[in-house]
Motif scaffolding. Structure first.
Motif, mmCIF file in Angstrom:
data_model
loop_
_atom_site.group_PDB
_atom_site.id
_atom_site.type_symbol
_atom_site.label_atom_id
_atom_site.label_comp_id
_atom_site.label_asym_id
_atom_site.label_seq_id
_atom_site.Cartn_x
_atom_site.Cartn_y
_atom_site.Cartn_z
ATOM 1 N N THR A 823 5.900 23.144 30.564
ATOM 2 C CA THR A 823 6.538 24.450 30.823
ATOM 3 C C THR A 823 7.970 24.510 30.313
ATOM 4 O O THR A 823 8.752 25.385 30.730
ATOM 5 N N SER A 824 8.317 23.632 29.468
ATOM 6 C CA SER A 824 9.657 23.694 28.850
ATOM 7 C C SER A 824 9.579 24.534 27.584
ATOM 8 O O SER A 824 8.490 24.802 27.041
ATOM 9 N N ALA A 825 10.708 24.958 27.142
ATOM 10 C CA ALA A 825 10.760 25.778 25.917
ATOM 11 C C ALA A 825 10.195 24.997 24.761
ATOM 12 O O ALA A 825 10.422 23.777 24.640
ATOM 13 N N LEU A 826 9.418 25.725 23.948
ATOM 14 C CA LEU A 826 8.785 25.075 22.809
ATOM 15 C C LEU A 826 9.812 24.726 21.763
ATOM 16 O O LEU A 826 10.731 25.499 21.479
ATOM 17 N N GLU A 827 9.630 23.590 21.220
ATOM 18 C CA GLU A 827 10.456 23.120 20.125
ATOM 19 C C GLU A 827 9.558 22.511 19.080
ATOM 20 O O GLU A 827 8.482 21.993 19.389
ATOM 21 N N LEU A 828 10.018 22.624 17.889
ATOM 22 C CA LEU A 828 9.222 22.046 16.824
ATOM 23 C C LEU A 828 9.363 20.544 16.862
ATOM 24 O O LEU A 828 10.432 20.020 17.237
ATOM 25 N N PRO A 829 8.370 19.798 16.500
ATOM 26 C CA PRO A 829 7.011 20.255 16.151
ATOM 27 C C PRO A 829 6.215 20.634 17.393
ATOM 28 O O PRO A 829 6.428 20.089 18.477
ATOM 29 N N SER A 830 5.283 21.603 17.237
ATOM 30 C CA SER A 830 4.466 22.085 18.331
ATOM 31 C C SER A 830 3.034 22.279 17.848
ATOM 32 O O SER A 830 2.772 22.348 16.658
ATOM 33 N N VAL A 831 2.077 22.389 18.828
ATOM 34 C CA VAL A 831 0.650 22.540 18.531
ATOM 35 C C VAL A 831 0.177 23.786 19.230
ATOM 36 O O VAL A 831 0.440 23.982 20.438
ATOM 37 N N HIS A 832 -0.561 24.668 18.467
ATOM 38 C CA HIS A 832 -1.032 25.958 19.002
ATOM 39 C C HIS A 832 -2.542 26.009 18.868
ATOM 40 O O HIS A 832 -3.126 25.559 17.877
ATOM 41 N N PHE A 833 -3.243 26.585 19.871
ATOM 42 C CA PHE A 833 -4.700 26.750 19.875
ATOM 43 C C PHE A 833 -5.016 28.236 19.916
ATOM 44 O O PHE A 833 -4.218 29.061 20.414
ATOM 45 N N LEU A 834 -6.200 28.606 19.433
ATOM 46 C CA LEU A 834 -6.599 30.007 19.359
ATOM 47 C C LEU A 834 -6.761 30.606 20.745
ATOM 48 O O LEU A 834 -6.793 31.827 20.888
ATOM 49 N N CYS A 835 -6.948 29.763 21.720
ATOM 50 C CA CYS A 835 -7.086 30.302 23.084
ATOM 51 C C CYS A 835 -5.772 30.814 23.618
ATOM 52 O O CYS A 835 -5.738 31.436 24.697
ATOM 53 N N GLY A 836 -4.682 30.549 22.921
ATOM 54 C CA GLY A 836 -3.394 31.051 23.335
ATOM 55 C C GLY A 836 -2.489 30.022 23.954
ATOM 56 O O GLY A 836 -1.355 30.337 24.329
ATOM 57 N N HIS A 837 -2.913 28.838 24.107
ATOM 58 C CA HIS A 837 -2.072 27.789 24.702
ATOM 59 C C HIS A 837 -1.330 27.054 23.610
ATOM 60 O O HIS A 837 -1.884 26.810 22.520
#
Length: 938
Positions: A823-837
Motif C-alpha cells: 500500500t505504499s506509493a508505486l515507484e519504478l520498477p513496478s508490475v501491473h496486471f490486467l485485473c487492475g492490481h
C-alpha cells in the motif's frame, strides 16, 4: 540213646599204607617204618611228632616226621618220653619225660622255631609232681593261648600252671584238683572270655571254671573212662567234652551232661576230627579189657577203628588194625600208627564222590533224611540239595503223605519250577497244602502275579480269614506279592474290606476309590480319602469320580471342590509346607461334575467369582446361564426380581466383552429383555434395539430409540417410518413424529416418503399434508434462491465476457498509485496486471508464486478452478457409479466404496445444469436410486 547197630555204614575214607619215596630206579617203594620203641605221639604245625623210650644209643629222642617223610630228631630226655603235646597255633611243644630212674617226671617246653646247638630251644624245665608226693603223670593238656597248662597224675591230682607257660617267672603252679582216682583225661574249653577245664578220672567227671577266682567246679557225672578215651569236639558239636565208656559215649557241657550214644566195646583211643568221632576199640573176639583200660594193649590184639558222624548218625568208616599206637590228624588226613612201626593213612573222599556213593543206596532204601543231612554236613550246593528235596517230596507224594511232601517241595523254592509243585496240588482236597507252598513262595519274594492270584483264591476257598489278614497285613518292608493283583482278586471274591486295606496301605488310590464307590458304596469315606491325597491325585480323582460323589454327597463334594480350586491342602498332611504354593485347580474343568445339581453348581460358581476375580471365562458364562435359567423358571415375583437383578449385575460386571455373542445368545434364549437391550447398547447395535421394540410393538420405545441414537445412526428414522407405514393400526401420531425428524434433518426425499406411506391404508393425505407443504415451500424457496443465483452468475458471466472483449480490443490504462501488497506509493520498477492490481517489483517477487498470476487474485481463482474441476469430476463419477450399481451383484459394497471416497459429500458450488433438470431434481433422484438398490442388496 542212639542204637549203634541201626547206624548205616559207609566207606568215606580210602586206606593206604605210607610208603617211602620211590628210588631213582623207579622200583616199588617199601612201606615206611618208624624207629622202634615209639611210645607217645602227637601232630601239628606240619609234622607228626613221636617220643620213644630208652634205645640202644642210650638217648631218648623226640622225632619229627614232615610230609616229605624225612625223619629228624633230637635228644629230649635221658631215659624216656612219656607225654607230648604239640600246640596247633604256636610252634611250641610240651613234653613230659624222665632223665633218671624213679618217679621224677620233668616237664620241658620247647620252642621249635628257635635253635640251641641245632636242637629246638628249651625255654622251661620244671618237675611235674603235685607238691612233694612223687607220682606218675597220666595226662597233659595245654591251652592254645599259652596261659594255662594242666597235668594229671595217677594219684588223682591235677596241677594247673597259670601264666606264660614258656617262662618260669611269669607263671604260677598250683594243685587244682585232688582225688583218689587216677586222672585219665584233661581238656580246656574256651567260650568267649570264659575258660573251663574238664577233668575226667576213672570214676567221675568234673569241670572247673578258670576265669573266676577260686576256680569253682561242678561234678558232671559219677563215672569216668580210661586213658586216652576222652576228647573235645569242635564247634559243630558246640565244643562238648566227649567221654567214651565201655557201654556208651557221653557228651558234656561245662554245666550239664548232653546226649549219649550206645557204642559198645572196650574203648582204647578217642579223638575228634573235622566233625567225626574216631574211636579205637578192641575187637569183640579179643580178650576182655585189662584192669586199667587202654594201657596194656597186647601185640596180638585186633583193634577196630570206627569213624562216626554224630550229626547224621552213620559210620563213615570202619576197619580193623593190629595194635594201634595212636591216631593222628595232619595234612587233611588221618594217620594210624601201629606197634609194628607202620603208618596207615586214611584219606577222606571228596564230597561229590561220597554223595554219589551213598545217594543211590539211601534213595533206594528211602533214607532221604539221612541223604539230606549228609549233603548239608558236606556243604553240598543248593542245586544238589534241591534235587534231593524234590525226590524226597515225590516219594512222600506217591505214598500219599501230602503234608510231608509239601514241606520238602517248600525246600526246593528258588530252584524247582513252582508249576511242577502247583500242578500236583490243584485238587480241592489238597488246597491247604498248596496254600502252604504258595505262602512260602511269597515270603521268599519269588511269586509272580499268577501265584498271588492263586494263593488268594485258596484263602477265599478255605474261608480262612485269619490267614488272609495275616498275609495282607504285613509291614511294608515285608511285602512279597503283587499288590494290584491281590486287590483285584480280593475284590472279585467279595473281600472288599481287605482289598480296601491293601489299596490304602500301598497307595493304590484308584483301586481304593473304585471299591469304595462301586462296591461298598461308602461315598463319604471315599470323599474323605480324596481330601487326603496330594494335589495332582486329588484333582484327577475328582474329575473321574466327581459326578458320582456329587449325586450322593453333594454338599461335601461341593466344599471339597471349592477348596481344591482355591487353596488346597491335604487333610492328612501328605505334602509339606511350601509344596502347595500356587497349586489351584481350574474351576471350569469341574463344571460337568455338577450335572443335575444346579443348586450346588450355583454355590460353587458364586464362590469362585467371589474369591477369584480372575476365574476362567467359562465360570462366568455358566453362572450367567444358570441365573438366567433360575430367573426364567421362577414363579415368585419377589424372588424373580432378585434373580433378575443378579443376572443383570453379572452382565454389567464387564466379564463378557470377549464373549459378547455368547452372552447375547443366552439372554435371547431365556427372553431376558433387559439383558438383551443392555448388550445391544454395549455393542452399539441400535437397529437391533429398535427392531426388538418393533417386534414387541412398543411404539413409544421405537420413537425413544430413534431420539436417543438417531444422531449416531440416521437410518433409524427411515426404518421407523417404514415400520409404522406397514402397520394397519392408527399410527398417525407416531408417523407425524417421525416425519417431523425426517423433515428437520432432511433424511428422505419427499417422493420416497410418499411412496413409503402409500402402503398404509390408515395413513391419509392429512398425515403428510403438513410435511409435504413444508417440503414444497422449502423447495420453492430453494428454487427461487437457485434461480437468483443463476441470474447472478449469468450477469457476472456477461460482465466478465465484456471485460475480456474490452481487454482484447482496447488498451488498458493502469492508474493505480499504490502497491496492492504494501500500500505504499508505486515507484519504478513496478508490475501491473490486467485485473487492475499493481505491485512494486520487489514486493511482487517476494510474494508471487507465479510470474503470470496476480498474487491478490490467485487464491480466489484457484478456489474457483477447484470447484469447477470437482463438479466436472462428480458428473463423470455419477455416470460411472450408475453403471457399476446396475451391473454389480452386491450393490451395498459399491455404495460403501463410493461413500468411503467422499463422492456423496455435498458441494456448495452450483454450475450450469443440463437443460430441463435442476440440481434438486438430480439430487433427489440419486438418493432414491441409492435407497432402492441398498434395500435390494440387503
Amino acid at each position: 540213646m542212639a542204637a549203634y547197630l541201626q547206624w548205616r555204614r559207609f566207606v568215606f575214607f580210602d586206606r593206604e599204607t605210607v610208603r617211602e619215596p620211590s628210588g631213582p630206579d623207579g622200583a616199588g617203594a617199601k612201606p615206611f617204618a618208624l624207629p622202634p620203641g615209639i611210645a607217645v605221639c602227637d601232630s601239628g604245625r606240619g609234622s607228626l611228632v613221636f617220643g620213644d623210650i630208652l634205645c640202644g644209643a642210650g638217648r631218648c629222642q623226640i622225632w619229627f616226621l614232615p610230609r616229605s617223610l624225612q625223619l629228624s630228631s633230637f635228644q629230649a630226655y635221658k631215659l624216656r618220653v612219656t607225654h607230648l603235646y604239640q600246640l596247633k597255633q604256636h610252634s611250641i611243644l610240651v613234653s613230659v619225660g624222665e632223665d633218671e630212674e624213679g618217679i621224677n617226671p620233668l616237664v620241658k617246653v620247647w620252642n621249635l622255631e628257635k635253635r640251641d646247638g641245632g636242637n629246638p630251644l628249651c625255654t622251661r624245665i620244671f618237675p611235674a609232681i603235685p607238691g612233694n608226693k612223687p607220682t606218675v603223670v597220666s595226662c597233659l593238656t595245654v591251652h592254645e593261648n599259652l596261659n594255662f597248662m594242666a597235668i594229671g597224675f595217677a594219684d588223682g591230682s591235677v596241677v594247673l600252671t597259670k601264666g606264660d607257660i614258656t617262662r618260669d617267672r611269669h607263671s604260677k603252679t598250683q594243685i587244682l584238683h585232688e582225688g583218689s582216682y587216677p586222672v585219665t583225661g584233661l581238656a580246656f574249653r574256651q567260650s568267649g572270655k570264659t575258660t573251663h577245664l574238664f577233668v575226667v578220672t576213672t570214676e567221675n567227671i568234673q569241670s572247673y571254671m578258670l576265669s573266676v577266682k577260686d576256680y569253682p567246679h561242678l561234678e558232671l557225672d559219677t563215672h569216668g573212662c580210661g586213658l586216652r578215651c576222652s576228647s573235645l569236639s569242635d564247634p559243630s558239636q558246640d565244643l562238648q567234652f566227649i567221654v567214651a565208656g565201655n557201654e556208651c559215649v557221653y557228651l558234656y557241657q561245662p554245666d550239664e551232661r548232653g546226649p549219649c550214644f550206645a557204642f559198645e566195646g572196650q574203648k582204647l583211643i578217642v579223638h575228634w576230627y573235622r566233625g567225626y568221632l574216631i574211636i579205637v576199640s578192641k575187637d569183640r573176639k579179643t580178650s576182655p579189657k585189662s584192669e586199667f583200660a587202654g594201657t596194656e594193649a597186647q601185640n596180638s590184639d585186633k583193634q577196630v577203628l570206627n569213624i562216626y558222624d554224630l550229626c547224621n548218625k552213620f559210620i563213615a568208616y570202619s576197619s580193623i588194625f593190629d595194635d594201634i599206637v595212636d591216631v593222628l590228624a595232619e595234612w587233611g588226613s588221618l594217620y594210624v600208627l601201629t606197634r609194628d612201626g607202620k603208618i596207615h593213612v586214611l584219606q577222606e573222599k571228596d564230597t561229590q564222590t561220597k554223595l554219589e556213593a551213598c545217594k543211590s543206596m539211601l534213595f533206594r532204601k528211602n533214607l532221604f533224611e539221612m541223604a539230606i543231612n549228609l549233603a548239608k554236613s558236606h556243604h553240598l550246593d543248593s542245586d544238589g540239595l534241591s534235587e534231593i528235596f524234590r525226590q524226597y517230596g515225590d516219594h512222600l507224594y506217591n505214598k500219599g503223605n501230602h503234608d510231608g511232601a509239601i514241606q520238602q517241595y517248600i525246600r526246593t523254592i528258588g530252584k524247582l519250577e513252582p508249576s511242577y509243585v502247583i500242578r500236583k496240588f490243584l485238587d480241592a482236597q489238597r488246597i491247604h497244602n498248596l496254600t502252604a507252598y504258595l505262602q512260602m513262595l511269597h515270603l521268599q519274594s519269588l511269586a509272580n502275579a499268577d501265584h498271588t492270584t492263586l494263593l488268594l483264591n485258596c484263602y477265599t476257598k478255605l474261608k480262612d480269614s485269619s490267614k488272609l489278614e495275616e498275609f495282607i497285613k504285613t509291614s511294608e518292608s515285608e511285602v512279597h506279592f503283587d499288590v494290584e493283583t491281590a486287590i483285584k482278586v480280593l475284590r472279585q471274591a467279595g473281600y472288599y474290606s481287605h482289598a480296601v486295606y491293601l489299596a490304602e496301605k500301598h497307595e493304590h488310590h484308584e483301586w481304593y476309590l473304585k471299591i469304595q464307590l462301586e462296591d461298598i458304596k461308602n461315598y463319604q469315606e471315599a470323599l474323605h480319602y480324596i481330601g487326603k491325597l496330594p494335589f495332582e491325585q486329588a484333582e484327577s480323582n475328582m474329575k473321574r469320580y466327581g459326578k458320582i460323589l456329587m449325586h450322593h454327597v453333594p454338599n461335601e463334594t461341593t466344599e471339597l471342590l471349592k477348596i481344591l480350586c482355591t487353596d488346597y491342602c491335604p487333610s492328612g498332611g501328605n505334602e509339606g509346607p511350601g509344596v502347595l504354593e500356587g497349586k489351584k485347580a481350574n474351576s471350569e474343568e469341574f463344571i460337568p461334575v455338577f450335572a443335575n445339581n444346579s443348586r450346588e453348581l450355583k454355590a460353587f460358581l458364586e464362590h469362585m467369582t467371589e474369591v477369584q476375580a480372575d476365574s476362567p471365562q467359562g465360570v462366568y458364562d455358566t453362572l450367567l446361564e444358570l441365573r438366567l435359567q433360575n430367573w426364567a423358571h421362577e414363579q415368585d415375583e419377589q424372588i424373580k426380581e432378585k434373580l433378575h437383578n443378579e443376572a443383570l449385575t453379572l452382565l454389567k460386571s464387564g466379564r463378557f466383552k470377549t464373549v459378547f455373542d455368547k452372552a447375547l445368545v443366552l439372554c435371547q434364549m431365556h427372553s431376558f429383555k433387559d439383558g438383551v437391550l443392555y448388550l445391544y447398547e454395549q455393542g452399539k447395535l441400535f437397529q437391533q434395539i429398535m427392531h426388538y421394540h418393533m417386534q414387541n410393538e412398543q411404539y413409544k420405545k421405537v420413537i425413544e430409540v430413534c431420539e436417543l441414537y438417531g444422531d449416531q445412526e440416521a437410518c433409524l428414522w427411515e426404518q421407523a417410518l417404514g415400520y409404522f407405514a406397514r402397520k394397519e393400526e392408527n399410527c398417525k401420531e407416531y408417523i407425524a413424529a417421525v416425519l417431523k425428524h425426517i423433515e428437520i434433518k432432511n433424511l428422505m426425499p419427499p417422493l420416497l416418503v410418499v411412496q413409503t406411506l402409500a402402503h398404509n391404508s390408515t395413513a391419509t393425505l392429512s398425515v403428510i399434508k403438513d410435511y409435504l407443504v413444508n417440503k414444497l415451500q422449502k423447495q420453492s424457496r430453494q428454487i427461487e434462491q437457485d434461480e437468483q443465483r443463476i441470474q447472478k452468475y449469468r450477469e457476472e458471466t456477461t460482465r466478465i465476457r465484456l471485460e475480456i472483449e474490452e481487454l482484447k480490443a482496447s488498451p488498458k490504462i493502469f492508474q493505480k498509485t499504490k502497491c496492492s501488497i504494501c500500500t505504499s506509493a508505486l515507484e519504478l520498477p513496478s508490475v501491473h496486471f490486467l485485473c487492475g492490481h499493481s505491485f512494486h517489483q520487489h514486493c511482487f517477487e517476494s510474494y508471487s508464486e507465479s510470474d503470470s498470476e496476480c498474487p491478490t487474485c490467485m487464491p480466489e481463482n484457484r478456489k474457483m478452478m477447484d470447484m469447477i474441476r470437482a463438479q466436472e469430476q462428480k458428473r463423470d463419477l455419477h455416470d460411472q457409479f450408475q453403471h457399476q450399481l446396475k451391473c454389480s451383484n452386491d450393490g451395498f459394497s459399491v455404495v460403501a466404496d463410493y461413500f468411503g471416497r467422499g463422492v456423496f459429500n455435498k458441494l456448495t458450488l452450483i454450475t450450469d445444469l443440463p437443460s430441463g433438470k435442476t440440481a434438486t431434481t438430480i439430487e433427489a433422484g440419486l438418493q432414491r436410486e441409492l435407497l432402492i438398490h441398498t434395500k435390494r442388496s440387503t
